[in-house]
Write a protein that holds these residues in place. Structure first.
Motif, PDB file in Angstrom:
ATOM      1  N   VAL A  13       0.850  -1.192   0.000  1.00 32.02           N
ATOM      2  CA  VAL A  13       0.000   0.000   0.000  1.00 32.02           C
ATOM      3  C   VAL A  13       0.883   1.238   0.000  1.00 32.02           C
ATOM      4  CG1 VAL A  13      -0.230  -0.008   2.525  1.00 32.02           C
ATOM      5  CG2 VAL A  13      -1.898   1.237   1.149  1.00 32.02           C
ATOM      6  N   GLY A  14       0.493   2.233  -0.792  1.00 30.45           N
ATOM      7  CA  GLY A  14       1.192   3.515  -0.812  1.00 30.45           C
ATOM      8  C   GLY A  14       0.260   4.628  -0.384  1.00 30.45           C
ATOM      9  N   LEU A  15       0.718   5.494   0.516  1.00 31.96           N
ATOM     10  CA  LEU A  15      -0.055   6.640   0.985  1.00 31.96           C
ATOM     11  C   LEU A  15       0.666   7.926   0.608  1.00 31.96           C
ATOM     12  CD1 LEU A  15      -0.684   4.170   3.084  1.00 31.96           C
ATOM     13  CD2 LEU A  15      -1.787   5.964   4.400  1.00 31.96           C
ATOM     14  N   THR A  16      -0.111   8.981   0.342  1.00 28.92           N
ATOM     15  CA  THR A  16       0.484  10.270  -0.018  1.00 28.92           C
ATOM     16  C   THR A  16       0.114  11.336   1.010  1.00 28.92           C
ATOM     17  OG1 THR A  16      -1.417  10.915  -1.361  1.00 28.92           O
ATOM     18  CG2 THR A  16       0.375   9.770  -2.491  1.00 28.92           C
ATOM     19  N   GLU A  17       0.755  12.503   0.874  1.00 24.44           N
ATOM     20  CA  GLU A  17       0.515  13.657   1.751  1.00 24.44           C
ATOM     21  C   GLU A  17       0.624  13.278   3.229  1.00 24.44           C
ATOM     22  OE1 GLU A  17      -2.472  16.549   0.834  1.00 24.44           O
ATOM     23  OE2 GLU A  17      -2.631  15.874  -1.240  1.00 24.44           O
ATOM     24  N   MET A  18       1.654  12.507   3.546  1.00 22.53           N
ATOM     25  CA  MET A  18       1.881  12.061   4.922  1.00 22.53           C
ATOM     26  C   MET A  18       2.945  12.905   5.615  1.00 22.53           C
ATOM     27  SD  MET A  18      -0.156   9.529   5.687  1.00 22.53           S
ATOM     28  CE  MET A  18       0.644   8.433   6.853  1.00 22.53           C
ATOM     29  N   ASP A  19       3.287  14.047   5.011  1.00 26.85           N
ATOM     30  CA  ASP A  19       4.365  14.880   5.538  1.00 26.85           C
ATOM     31  C   ASP A  19       4.047  16.334   5.244  1.00 26.85           C
ATOM     32  OD1 ASP A  19       6.715  16.183   6.146  1.00 26.85           O
ATOM     33  OD2 ASP A  19       8.003  14.744   5.139  1.00 26.85           O
ATOM     34  N   LEU A  20       3.920  17.146   6.284  1.00 28.41           N
ATOM     35  CA  LEU A  20       3.659  18.568   6.119  1.00 28.41           C
ATOM     36  C   LEU A  20       4.940  19.398   6.107  1.00 28.41           C
ATOM     37  CD1 LEU A  20       0.583  18.989   8.501  1.00 28.41           C
ATOM     38  CD2 LEU A  20       0.581  18.822   6.014  1.00 28.41           C
ATOM     39  N   GLY A  21       6.077  18.738   6.099  1.00 22.70           N
ATOM     40  CA  GLY A  21       7.345  19.457   6.128  1.00 22.70           C
ATOM     41  C   GLY A  21       7.864  19.636   7.538  1.00 22.70           C
ATOM     42  N   GLN A  22       6.989  20.036   8.450  1.00 23.29           N
ATOM     43  CA  GLN A  22       7.384  20.175   9.851  1.00 23.29           C
ATOM     44  C   GLN A  22       6.748  19.098  10.721  1.00 23.29           C
ATOM     45  OE1 GLN A  22       6.264  24.233  10.756  1.00 23.29           O
ATOM     46  NE2 GLN A  22       8.211  25.032  10.028  1.00 23.29           N
ATOM     47  N   HIS A  23       5.835  18.355  10.154  1.00 24.19           N
ATOM     48  CA  HIS A  23       5.175  17.288  10.902  1.00 24.19           C
ATOM     49  C   HIS A  23       4.927  16.109   9.981  1.00 24.19           C
ATOM     50  CE1 HIS A  23       2.601  15.233  13.780  1.00 24.19           C
ATOM     51  NE2 HIS A  23       1.747  15.038  12.783  1.00 24.19           N
ATOM     52  N   SER A  24       5.350  14.922  10.398  1.00 22.94           N
ATOM     53  CA  SER A  24       5.156  13.701   9.622  1.00 22.94           C
ATOM     54  C   SER A  24       4.111  12.813  10.287  1.00 22.94           C
ATOM     55  CB  SER A  24       6.478  12.937   9.504  1.00 22.94           C
ATOM     56  OG  SER A  24       6.253  11.671   8.931  1.00 22.94           O
ATOM     57  N   PHE A  25       3.253  12.226   9.470  1.00 24.39           N
ATOM     58  CA  PHE A  25       2.263  11.269   9.949  1.00 24.39           C
ATOM     59  C   PHE A  25       2.773   9.829   9.866  1.00 24.39           C
ATOM     60  CE2 PHE A  25      -0.112  14.924   8.277  1.00 24.39           C
ATOM     61  CZ  PHE A  25      -0.824  15.281   9.414  1.00 24.39           C
ATOM     62  N   VAL A  26       4.019   9.657   9.414  1.00 26.53           N
ATOM     63  CA  VAL A  26       4.571   8.307   9.283  1.00 26.53           C
ATOM     64  C   VAL A  26       4.638   7.577  10.624  1.00 26.53           C
ATOM     65  CG1 VAL A  26       6.627   6.986   8.617  1.00 26.53           C
ATOM     66  CG2 VAL A  26       5.781   8.820   7.139  1.00 26.53           C
ATOM     67  N   PRO A  27       5.044   8.225  11.731  1.00 24.32           N
ATOM     68  CA  PRO A  27       5.014   7.514  13.024  1.00 24.32           C
ATOM     69  C   PRO A  27       3.624   6.978  13.379  1.00 24.32           C
ATOM     70  CG  PRO A  27       6.362   9.472  13.219  1.00 24.32           C
ATOM     71  CD  PRO A  27       5.681   9.554  11.878  1.00 24.32           C
ATOM     72  N   THR A  28       2.581   7.768  13.093  1.00 24.03           N
ATOM     73  CA  THR A  28       1.221   7.302  13.337  1.00 24.03           C
ATOM     74  C   THR A  28       0.900   6.096  12.465  1.00 24.03           C
ATOM     75  OG1 THR A  28       0.492   9.538  13.900  1.00 24.03           O
ATOM     76  CG2 THR A  28      -1.213   7.971  13.266  1.00 24.03           C
ATOM     77  N   GLN A  46       9.118  12.440   3.427  1.00 19.29           N
ATOM     78  CA  GLN A  46       8.312  11.400   4.057  1.00 19.29           C
ATOM     79  C   GLN A  46       6.868  11.411   3.552  1.00 19.29           C
ATOM     80  OE1 GLN A  46       9.280  10.088   8.272  1.00 19.29           O
ATOM     81  NE2 GLN A  46       9.638  12.270   8.418  1.00 19.29           N
ATOM     82  N   GLU A  47       6.612  12.159   2.509  1.00 15.12           N
ATOM     83  CA  GLU A  47       5.249  12.351   2.032  1.00 15.12           C
ATOM     84  C   GLU A  47       4.660  11.100   1.390  1.00 15.12           C
ATOM     85  OE1 GLU A  47       2.423  14.752  -0.948  1.00 15.12           O
ATOM     86  OE2 GLU A  47       4.280  13.798  -1.551  1.00 15.12           O
ATOM     87  N   ILE A  48       5.487  10.160   0.934  1.00 15.50           N
ATOM     88  CA  ILE A  48       5.014   9.045   0.103  1.00 15.50           C
ATOM     89  C   ILE A  48       5.431   7.676   0.667  1.00 15.50           C
ATOM     90  CG2 ILE A  48       4.779  10.261  -2.090  1.00 15.50           C
ATOM     91  CD1 ILE A  48       7.734   9.330  -2.629  1.00 15.50           C
ATOM     92  N   PRO A  49       5.113   7.371   1.919  1.00 11.99           N
ATOM     93  CA  PRO A  49       5.531   6.075   2.469  1.00 11.99           C
ATOM     94  C   PRO A  49       4.866   4.895   1.749  1.00 11.99           C
ATOM     95  CG  PRO A  49       3.938   7.114   3.908  1.00 11.99           C
ATOM     96  CD  PRO A  49       4.301   8.133   2.870  1.00 11.99           C
ATOM     97  N   ASP A  62       8.463  20.442  -3.197  1.00  9.93           N
ATOM     98  CA  ASP A  62       9.386  19.409  -3.645  1.00  9.93           C
ATOM     99  C   ASP A  62       8.690  18.044  -3.665  1.00  9.93           C
ATOM    100  OD1 ASP A  62       9.466  20.322  -0.879  1.00  9.93           O
ATOM    101  OD2 ASP A  62      10.808  18.648  -0.485  1.00  9.93           O
ATOM    102  N   ARG A  63       8.991  17.254  -4.709  1.00  8.69           N
ATOM    103  CA  ARG A  63       8.318  15.962  -4.904  1.00  8.69           C
ATOM    104  C   ARG A  63       9.349  14.838  -4.970  1.00  8.69           C
ATOM    105  NH1 ARG A  63       2.469  16.743  -5.015  1.00  8.69           N
ATOM    106  NH2 ARG A  63       2.379  19.002  -4.855  1.00  8.69           N
ATOM    107  N   TYR A  64       8.888  13.615  -4.648  1.00 11.06           N
ATOM    108  CA  TYR A  64       9.794  12.485  -4.446  1.00 11.06           C
ATOM    109  C   TYR A  64       9.255  11.209  -5.079  1.00 11.06           C
ATOM    110  CZ  TYR A  64      11.901  15.707  -1.197  1.00 11.06           C
ATOM    111  OH  TYR A  64      12.500  16.815  -0.675  1.00 11.06           O
ATOM    112  N   LEU A  65      10.150  10.243  -5.216  1.00 10.72           N
ATOM    113  CA  LEU A  65       9.816   8.908  -5.698  1.00 10.72           C
ATOM    114  C   LEU A  65      10.381   7.891  -4.721  1.00 10.72           C
ATOM    115  CD1 LEU A  65       8.875   6.906  -8.009  1.00 10.72           C
ATOM    116  CD2 LEU A  65      11.252   7.071  -8.844  1.00 10.72           C
ATOM    117  N   ALA A  66       9.528   6.992  -4.249  1.00  9.24           N
ATOM    118  CA  ALA A  66       9.975   5.891  -3.386  1.00  9.24           C
ATOM    119  C   ALA A  66      10.013   4.613  -4.211  1.00  9.24           C
ATOM    120  CB  ALA A  66       9.026   5.720  -2.207  1.00  9.24           C
TER     121      ALA A  66
END
Length: 246
Positions: free
Chosen positions: A29-44, A66-69, A100-104
């Motif tokens: 599963v891939g999730l997007t918008e999981m990183d606001l730059g100053q706060h990451s939802f990845v730990p949750t 961390q936006e695209i775990p 800025d955008r990324y590829l995992a």
């Protein structure tokens, strides 16, 4: 094998959406918008999915890296062997549309075969969603480079004889367009050049290579529903591995 694309809206309704992931139990599963730059939802995400999944993310690459775990379901026949997050386009100055955008890229072994999943979220507001024609702005220009980077990296994966199959997924912020106005760097054009098949719901795409066959019907979990609090629909697709060529 079940694969799920679950775009988020900067963590809104994340508890509900992760409950849906646990209910559907995808292999990937891939999730997007999981990183606001100053706060990451990845730990949750890691806490909620628990020991059932290995969550791959990298906070060291850039501001929103961390936006695209990607999460891979753990099991005795499944193991992650490598992963990498790379920046594919810069911050072009418009919050939420041009950051800025990324590829995992995640490589894993499942039942003795090696698979690769590539997950991304490219720039928004580069296409008119009324006429389907591409806009002429800075975001479009850097997204062209980003899409070419994805295509080049995918081409190398597909040429690797050790890889059984490749998935490419994510929110590409581009709607399918008729052939006469199709952008050369659109997802559908890229997938066609790579010899991959794909399905989408609006701007959310899931593509797969040879080595995989579809299994069952595509499940679309609608946006802003009892199972999906995001502003985009989720895609859930079953696959079976193709027979090994003699």
């Amino acid at each position: 094998m079940k694969v799920m694309v679950a775009p988020q809206k900067v963590g809104q309704g994340l508890a509900l959406n992760l409950a849906t992931v646990l209910d559907r139990r995808p292999l990937v599963v891939g999730l997007t918008e999981m990183d606001l730059g100053q706060h990451s939802f990845v730990p949750t995400m890691r806490e909620t999915l628990g020991s059932s999944y290995t969550v791959i993310s990298d906070a060291t690459v850039g501001v929103h890296s961390q936006e695209i775990p990607v999460a891979i379901r753990n099991g005795p026949s499944t193991s992650v062997t490598s992963s990498k997050v790379v920046q594919i386009s810069p911050d072009v100055g418009t919050k939420g549309t041009g950051n800025d955008r990324y590829l995992a890229t995640v490589r894993f072994r499942h039942h003795g075969r090696v698979y690769v999943v590539m997950h991304t979220h490219t720039n928004a507001v580069i296409q008119s969603h009324t006429t389907l024609k591409m806009l002429d702005n800075e975001r479009k220009r850097v997204t062209a480079d980003a899409m070419q980077t994805i295509e080049d990296k995918a081409d190398l994966v597909l040429k690797d004889p050790r890889v059984a199959a490749l998935w490419i997924m994510g929110d590409f912020n581009i709607l399918p367009a008729p052939p006469d106005i199709e952008w050369e760097h659109s997802p559908q054009a890229m997938f066609r050049r790579l010899g991959m098949k794909s399905e989408n719901t609006r701007v959310v795409y899931l593509a797969w290579s040879k080595g995989l066959h579809r299994r069952g019907d595509l499940e679309v979990i609608g946006a802003r529903t009892a199972r999906n609090a995001s502003d985009h629909a989720f895609l859930v697709r079953g696959f079976r591995r193709a027979p090994t060529q003699p």
